[in-house]
Structure formats: structure tokens, C-alpha cells
Design an enzyme around this catalytic site. Structure first.
Site, short mmCIF file in Angstrom:
data_model
loop_
_atom_site.label_atom_id
_atom_site.label_comp_id
_atom_site.label_asym_id
_atom_site.label_seq_id
_atom_site.Cartn_x
_atom_site.Cartn_y
_atom_site.Cartn_z
N LYS A 216 62.74 9.00 34.75
CA LYS A 216 62.37 8.45 35.64
C LYS A 216 62.60 7.01 35.78
O LYS A 216 62.42 6.29 36.77
CB LYS A 216 60.66 9.01 35.84
CG LYS A 216 60.61 10.23 36.08
CD LYS A 216 61.03 10.66 37.56
CE LYS A 216 60.62 12.18 37.87
NZ LYS A 216 59.15 12.43 38.51
N LYS A 217 62.38 6.38 34.37
CA LYS A 217 62.70 5.02 34.49
C LYS A 217 64.31 4.66 34.61
O LYS A 217 64.40 3.55 34.70
CB LYS A 217 62.57 4.49 32.89
CG LYS A 217 60.87 4.53 32.63
CD LYS A 217 60.49 4.12 31.27
CE LYS A 217 59.16 3.97 31.32
NZ LYS A 217 58.27 5.16 31.32
N LEU A 218 64.99 5.65 34.92
CA LEU A 218 66.41 5.15 35.28
C LEU A 218 66.23 4.88 36.89
O LEU A 218 67.37 4.34 37.37
CB LEU A 218 67.32 6.49 35.22
CG LEU A 218 67.80 6.91 33.81
CD1 LEU A 218 68.60 8.41 33.68
CD2 LEU A 218 68.47 5.84 33.15
N ASP A 219 65.43 4.83 37.35
CA ASP A 219 65.01 4.21 38.60
C ASP A 219 65.51 2.62 38.79
O ASP A 219 65.49 1.83 37.65
CB ASP A 219 63.68 4.04 39.13
CG ASP A 219 63.35 3.54 40.60
OD1 ASP A 219 63.47 4.28 41.32
OD2 ASP A 219 63.11 2.35 40.76
N ASP A 262 61.94 6.13 25.55
CA ASP A 262 61.60 7.40 26.31
C ASP A 262 62.85 8.47 26.33
O ASP A 262 62.36 9.57 26.17
CB ASP A 262 61.02 6.95 27.54
CG ASP A 262 59.75 6.54 27.58
OD1 ASP A 262 58.99 6.76 26.67
OD2 ASP A 262 59.16 6.09 28.76
#
Length: 760
Positions: A216-219, A262
Site C-alpha cells: 500500500k505504501k507503493l502509492d 514493511d
């Protein structure tokens, strides 16, 4: 059939990723796959072999220690984040309050019964910790926990969801086979093997938490450093700021480091070679999080899960080094685990004595073992699917997908609210009025979620008739900035939310789209803000064609101007009844203070503009404070030659406490001295020694727990024999509300509340 490729004594001890070999036994040669993954590829060759693998006998020690720690942390969580210590304030029994349950039929019980629910949850957590009537304790905990969880969506977050999941997992596991009261009561359960799937499920859960959070942090917002920009200013990152500017600390350390950790933590914890490094980094990460965020027991719960990735016999090897006199209180180091019906034992390999001590009898997989393996696969598949299931529950999608809590998109989005207006219209008379945002509710999260907004509007429509407002229509005008973008509307202000359609399975028709095409403007924002002085503020606004912003310029704000960045707008000065048309680059330099104006978007596409203003009242206050500080310094060092006026005499003595404020007649001097006193107290707290910090922490927690348990005792007495006379009840509650002596809590909040000191 289940086959063995190592000695029977080794099988009984479960050394692979696991336990201690029997004395004198040499392990058989292992393949590279078994050394790395803990199983052979043949174990995956058929369903029966897979069932045997997942039910392989495993040392219960690590799972037992985790059970104890989880139960302890949940007992503390019940009193803190779940809210036992302030339960009466949380539910406000009998008050006209709007609530936000997952299912509208859910209602909190009467207050005394809510205390009973929390007591059951607390006792269930203690039972889990002690392994006492373990299965029943798990049911006590998860039944009440999920009831409280579903009762209030505004309190949802990822870690609260995780607690409920782990509690559910433990209910199905044999985590009471080690260091438990049940083991003392039942010799068959004492120190008995547990099936490998007990570890597999919880390890997979923690892996999913880390990995999906990384995905989700690849946003783009996270990768570009917009999600958590403010974190880099925290004192925890001061060592990094010695070698890097704060902008790079935010981009590389906060965002880049969080992303890498993460994505890799789950993998690094799994493999023996990388586990020591992973343990150091994840421990440092969670310790930092405990200081950065108000997340209750989450950081400590994640720390407690890390040893689950080690060999399951690590507690035996660790605690055997402690003195024997402490053995009564510590997990036992011996003997080796005994066989259990929960596991599948393979036949003894040829050449091994079949009747040697400790050698379990071969068993075949039964229905219980098959169900355990099936549950493992279904549960892991469900947990991998849920974070991406938002195409089903489309009604809960807003600018971000789904109800916040089960997607593991932790800290990916930050929001700020600039303007919230609630307008009602009497359906009978047509009269229009305005409501204070947040009336009839204690939460603010309804501003960002369409489902909660619908619930809030429905609730308001039930309360307003009591105030002679018939068949009310309710409209919300909510302006939000997500990840440092323009402030823009999130919901259509022209829609009556009371009558608006909403379904959990269809897209929300009155949700306004996020103007992602304007995201590149964020680079320009930094450039514009860099050209302003410390007393000048700027707000960036984006609006849709056909809509307008009604704004009020406070009399405290001087030199307020509006400048168009993109599109075309008409500015209407309401009192003067005049309009000005502005194109990109045009600037209206002086908006009248103490008056309303409206900004209409008249271009075909969205408009973008910015307000630039100076808080003249704050600026004047700062100048007065600077003068008083200089005068105080002159008095202290003896360089002030002029006699001090009587009203400024308190500059010499200062304020000893709040009661002495009445002796200060000058309001500016009173605020100045109050600010100095509280900043001094704040400095003392920050510079306190470790023993002082520990004492302050223990005292604070004591009074918090004290109130929770005293209020629970009052409620249980009320349920058992009825409430006492009102005077006695008032005295009992007052006694429970007793605060710690010399309490200096919430100093930061007090400073921020001071006039003109929001920057603190």
C-alpha cells in the site's frame, strides 16, 4: 501417508524450525530446502502430505509465551484504548448522541451493563494470559471485543482489527499447552505438542500485516514523500537531521525507510540468516512508533509477535540460563514436549528403536487434522483477499478505498480540514439555519466517510424535530486536503444527505472526485510558502465548476488577498453587492475584514486559487510578548533603569499557580506569564530524569486504572443490589475521579489553546 526422514526422537522434539533434540541424538542430513524453509518439497506433493506437514508436532513454548504476552497487553488495552477508564464519557448513557455502528441495529447497552461487557472482556484477556479455562476465556474476550468493535466505526483502525483477528486465531489454537494453569490442572495438556498450523496462521497474519502495508505504501503520495511530511520534525529524527536536511529525512528515512521495512520485514523474519538483523530493525521501528503515535498497545503487540518467527523452543533455551530459584515464575525449560492428539506423528524410520522412551506412536490424519489444514488455507486466502475486496463494498469507498481498518494502509493518507458547514432547511417552512459541526457526536471521522455521513444526517433528522424543525433537509459542505493537496470538497453540498441514496455495494453518487490532476501543484506550494514571512499564512483551494465557496474574513486577519492559479472565478463581496472576475495570475489584494464574500467557479474546468493573509492580532500579540520578554530580561540582569509601573510588577514574581492570575490586571501580561509558566513546566517534563519519567508514567497509569476499576465496581454493585441514593453515588464517582497530585497533564494542549500560540 505421512513419511519421516529423520530420527524418531528428533520428530518428537520437532527440531525443524523448532525444538531441542533428545540427548545423544544426531540429526539426519537435511536438504537445502529443509534447512531454509523447514520442510521438503515432497511435503507439498499431495493433500495428505500437506495435512501431515501442517499438523507436524511442534514445540508449544514460543506460542505459550506469545499467548501470555498477548493476554497481558489486551488486559491493558481494555483499560486504555478500548476505554474502560472513561467508559461513562465514551457512551454518555441517556444523552442524545449520534453513533456510528457497523450495523444500524447495534446499540450500546445501558451504562452499568456496558461496564459488565468490559469486565467480561478484561477477565477473558486475563484468562488468555494465564491459560486458565483457556478456550472459554478466548470466547469471553472475542465475543465482547467484536461487539465493542462493531459498535463504533469511528474508533476503527488497523491494529484494533488485528487484535480481534489474533484473539479469534488463539481461540482455535492449543496455546495453553505451555506455561498455563490449564497445564497444571490437566497433565495431558501440560507441555504437549501443538500442530505446526498454529504457528503458520499467526506467522502468515503478521507477514500479511507487514507486506500488504508495504504494498500500500507503493502509492505515489508515499513514494514522493507527501503522506507523513510532518513526522520528520519529531525529535526522534534529530540524529538523522545532523547529516541530512529535514526534507531528505522525510523522503528517505520516514517514507523510504518505512516502505523498505514493511516490504521486507516478513521475509527477513522468516529466514534464519536474516532474522537477527530483522529483529533489530523491527524492534527499533516499533519502539519509534510507540513514541510517534498514540496507538496504544500496537507497538508492543508487534514486538511480542517477532519471536514467533524464531525456533519454537527458544523460551526453553533462553530461560534455562536463569537461576533455579526463579523457575517458579518463569516459563519452564524442561522437559521435552509430550505427544498430543492434535498432531500427526509419522512412522518410525527403519533402524530406530520403536519402543524407546519419548517415541510417539504413529498416527494418521483425522478429520480434526484435515479441518486444521483447511482452516489455515482458507484463513490466509481470506486475509490476502480482504485488503483488495473494495470492489464489492463500493459504498464504503471514498477518496481512499474501504472502511479504514482492514486494508493495512497504515499512515498512507493524512488529512486536514479547512472548512465544515452543516446547513439545515425546514421541510415545512423552508427556513434555513446552520448547525455547529459535530453537534450530537463526539467523533470527527464522519467528515471523511460517506457511510458515516449518511448515519449522521439520519441521526440529526431525528433530533432536530425536538427543536421545532420539521422534516429537516441537511446539507454538508466539507473541505478536505489529503496528502498536502488543495483543499477541496469531498461531498456534494447540493445533496440532501437525509434523503440521499446510499448502499454498501454501490458507488456513492454524492461523493466528489479527488482532483488528482492537480497533484503536481504541490511542488509549487512549497515554492510559494518559501517566499512568505513567518507571520503570513496561505491556504490553497480547488473547486468544481458551478459551485461556490462562501467565506468569512475575520477581523483579526489583515491584508487578506485571493489569487487565482488556474481557471476563472467571480468574487462577490456580499455586503457591497459587487463582483470581480479573476483569471489565472489575477489577485484581489484586499478582501474586507469582518464580512462575507463568495468565490464562484465560472470556468469549464476546476478552479484553483489561494488565500494569503496575516493574523494581525497574533502579530501584535507577538510584538507585545517580545517587548515584555526584553523588559523581563533587563529587570533580571539589572539594566532596566526606569521604575516599573504597578501593573507590570508581576513580571518580577511571575505566576506561581492559576489562582495568582487574578492579581494580574493587564490581560496581555496575564497571557504572557501563563505561557511562560506552562512552557517552563513543559521543559521540566521533557528534561526529567529517567526515574522521574518512570514515576510520572506509573502514577498516571495507576490513577487511570484506579478510575476504571472503581467505576466498574460501582456498576457491578448497581446491577447486583441496585443503585444507592444519588448523594452517595455522587460521592463514589467523585472518589473514583480523584486525579494524581500536582497533575500537569495536557500541557501541550493548554499551550495550543492560548490566544495566538497555535504554532506550539
Amino acid at each position: 501417508t505421512c513419511q519421516s526422514q529423520r530420527p524418531a526422537a528428533a520428530r518428537g522434539g520437532e527440531r525443524t524450525r523448532g525444538t531441542t533434540l533428545a540427548p545423544g541424538t544426531k540429526p539426519a542430513a537435511e536438504s537445502w530446502m529443509k534447512r531454509i524453509f523447514g520442510f521438503e518439497k515432497e511435503d507439498l506433493s499431495s493433500w495428505e502430505r500437506l495435512v501431515c506437514l501442517l499438523n507436524r508436532p511442534t514445540d508449544p513454548a514460543s506460542l505459550g509465551v506469545f499467548r501470555f504476552l498477548f493476554g497481558l497487553l489486551m488486559a491493558l488495552d481494555v483499560t486504555q484504548e478500548r476505554g474502560l477508564s472513561h467508559l461513562d464519557y465514551k457512551y454518555l448513557d441517556g444523552a442524545p448522541l449520534c453513533r456510528f455502528p457497523l450495523f444500524n441495529f447495534l446499540e450500546p447497552l445501558p451504562m452499568d451493563w456496558m461496564y459488565f461487557v468490559y469486565l467480561v472482556m478484561f477477565l477473558g484477556a486475563i484468562g488468555i494470559m494465564l491459560g486458565f479455562f483457556y478456550r472459554f476465556s478466548c470466547l469471553m474476550f472475542i465475543s465482547t471485543y467484536w461487539y465493542v468493535f462493531f459498535l463504533d466505526k469511528t474508533a476503527w483502525n488497523n491494529h484494533s482489527y488485528l487484535y480481534g483477528l489474533i484473539g479469534f486465531q488463539l481461540t482455535l489454537m492449543d496455546a495453553n499447552r505451555y506455561w498455563s494453569i490449564d497445564g497444571l490442572r490437566n497433565p495431558k495438556k501440560r507441555n504437549a505438542h501443538v500442530p505446526l498450523w498454529n504457528y503458520t496462521v499467526v506467522r502468515a497474519q503478521i507477514f500479511i500485516v507487514y507486506f500488504i502495508a508495504g504494498v500500500k505504501k507503493l502509492d505515489a503520495d508515499w513514494v514522493e514523500g507527501y503522506s507523513m511530511q510532518y513526522l520528520a520534525h519529531h525529535w526522534l529524527f534529530d540524529p538523522f537531521k545532523l547529516i541530512l536536511p529535514v526534507e531528505l529525512v522525510s523522503l528517505l528515512v520516514v517514507h523510504g525507510g518505512g516502505l523498505v521495512l514493511d516490504l521486507t520485514a516478513g521475509y527477513l523474519l522468516f529466514f534464519d540468516a536474516t532474522r537477527p538483523v530483522a529483529m533489530v530493525f523491527v524492534s527499533y521501528f516499533h519502539c519509534m512508533n510507540s513514541q510517534l503515535f498514540s496507538i496504544g498497545m500496537f507497538a508492543y503487540t508487534m514486538l511480542a509477535t517477532s519471536p514467533l518467527f524464531c525456533y519454537p523452543d527458544w523460551p526453553r533455551r533462553f530461560f534455562r540460563h536463569f537461576p533455579a530459584c526463579l523457575g517458579v515464575f518463569l516459563p519452564p525449560a524442561a522437559p521435552l514436549p509430550q505427544p498430543s492428539t492434535s498432531c500427526v506423528y509419522p512412522p518410525t524410520p527403519p533402524g530406530d528403536p520403536k519402543d524407546s522412551p519419548g517415541t510417539p506412536k504413529p498416527t494418521k490424519p483425522g478429520r480434526r487434522h484435515t479441518l486444521g489444514a483447511l482452516f489455515t488455507f482458507l484463513y490466509v486466502a481470506e486475509q490476502l483477499f480482504l485488503p483488495y475486496s473494495h470492489f464489492i463494498t463500493q459504498g464504503y469507498n471514498n477518496w481512499t478505498n474501504g472502511l479504514y481498518g482492514y486494508s493495512w494502509d497504515m499512515m498512507v493518507h493524512s488529512r486536514s480540514h479547512q472548512h465544515v458547514k452543516i446547513t439545515y432547511r425546514d421541510g415545512k417552512t423552508g427556513d434555513i439555519g446552520y448547525l455547529n459541526p459535530g453537534v450530537f457526536t463526539q467523533s470527527r471521522r464522519w467528515k471523511d466517510h460517506g457511510d458515516m455521513l449518511k448515519q449522521y444526517a439520519t441521526c440529526l433528522s431525528r433530533h432536530l424535530p425536538r427543536y421545532n424543525i420539521t422534516d429537516p433537509e441537511i446539507y454538508f459542505d466539507i473541505w478536505v486536503s489529503i496528502n498536502e493537496r488543495f483543499q477541496q470538497r469531498i461531498f456534494d453540498p447540493r445533496v440532501d444527505i437525509v434523503k440521499a441514496e446510499w448502499s454498501p455495494f454501490r458507488p456513492n453518487p454524492w461523493l466528489m472526485p479527488l482532483l488528482v490532476d492537480l497533484s503536481p501543484w504541490r511542488v509549487k506550494f512549497s515554492e510559494i510558502e518559501g517566499t512568505l514571512d513567518n507571520q503570513t499564512e496561505v491556504v490553497f483551494i480547488a473547486d468544481f465548476p458551478g459551485l461556490h465557496l462562501e467565506n468569512y474574513v475575520s477581523g483579526d486577519l489583515g491584508n487578506t488577498s485571493v489569487q487565482v492559479l488556474q481557471g476563472q472565478v467571480n468574487v462577490e463581496i456580499v455586503e457591497e453587492k459587487v463582483n470581480y472576475t479573476l483569471h489565472p495570475g489575477d489577485k484581489m489584494k484586499q478582501l474586507p475584514g469582518g464580512a462575507y464574500h463568495k468565490v464562484y467557479t465560472v470556468s469549464e474546468g476546476p478552479s484553483c486559487y489561494m488565500y494569503i493573509y496575516v493574523n494581525t492580532t497574533e502579530a501584535a500579540l507577538q510584538r507585545n510578548f517580545t517587548h515584555l520578554l526584553e523588559l523581563q530580561e533587563k529587570i533580571r540582569n539589572g539594566t532596566e533603569t526606569e521604575p516599573l509601573p504597578p501593573e507590570l510588577q508581576p513580571l518580577i514574581t511571575g505566576l506561581e499557580d492559576d489562582d495568582s492570575e487574578g492579581n494580574v490586571s493587564d490581560p496581555v501580561l496575564r497571557v504572557f506569564l501563563r505561557r511562560q509558566r506552562r512552557m517552563k513546566e513543559r521543559k521540566e517534563r521533557r528534561e526529567a530524569s529517567l526515574p522521574q519519567r518512570i514515576e510520572r508514567f506509573v502514577v498516571k497509569k495507576y490513577y487511570m486504572l484506579r478510575r476504571g476499576f472503581l467505576m466498574t465496581a460501582i456498576a457491578m454493585r448497581n446491577l447486583a443490589v441496585g443503585p444507592p441514593p444519588l448523594e452517595q453515588l455522587t460521592q463514589e464517582v467523585a472518589y473514583a475521579n480523584m486525579k494524581e497530585p500536582d497533575s500537569k497533564a495536557s500541557l501541550d494542549d493548554s499551550l495550543q489553546a492560548e490566544v495566538g500560540h497555535g504554532e506550539l
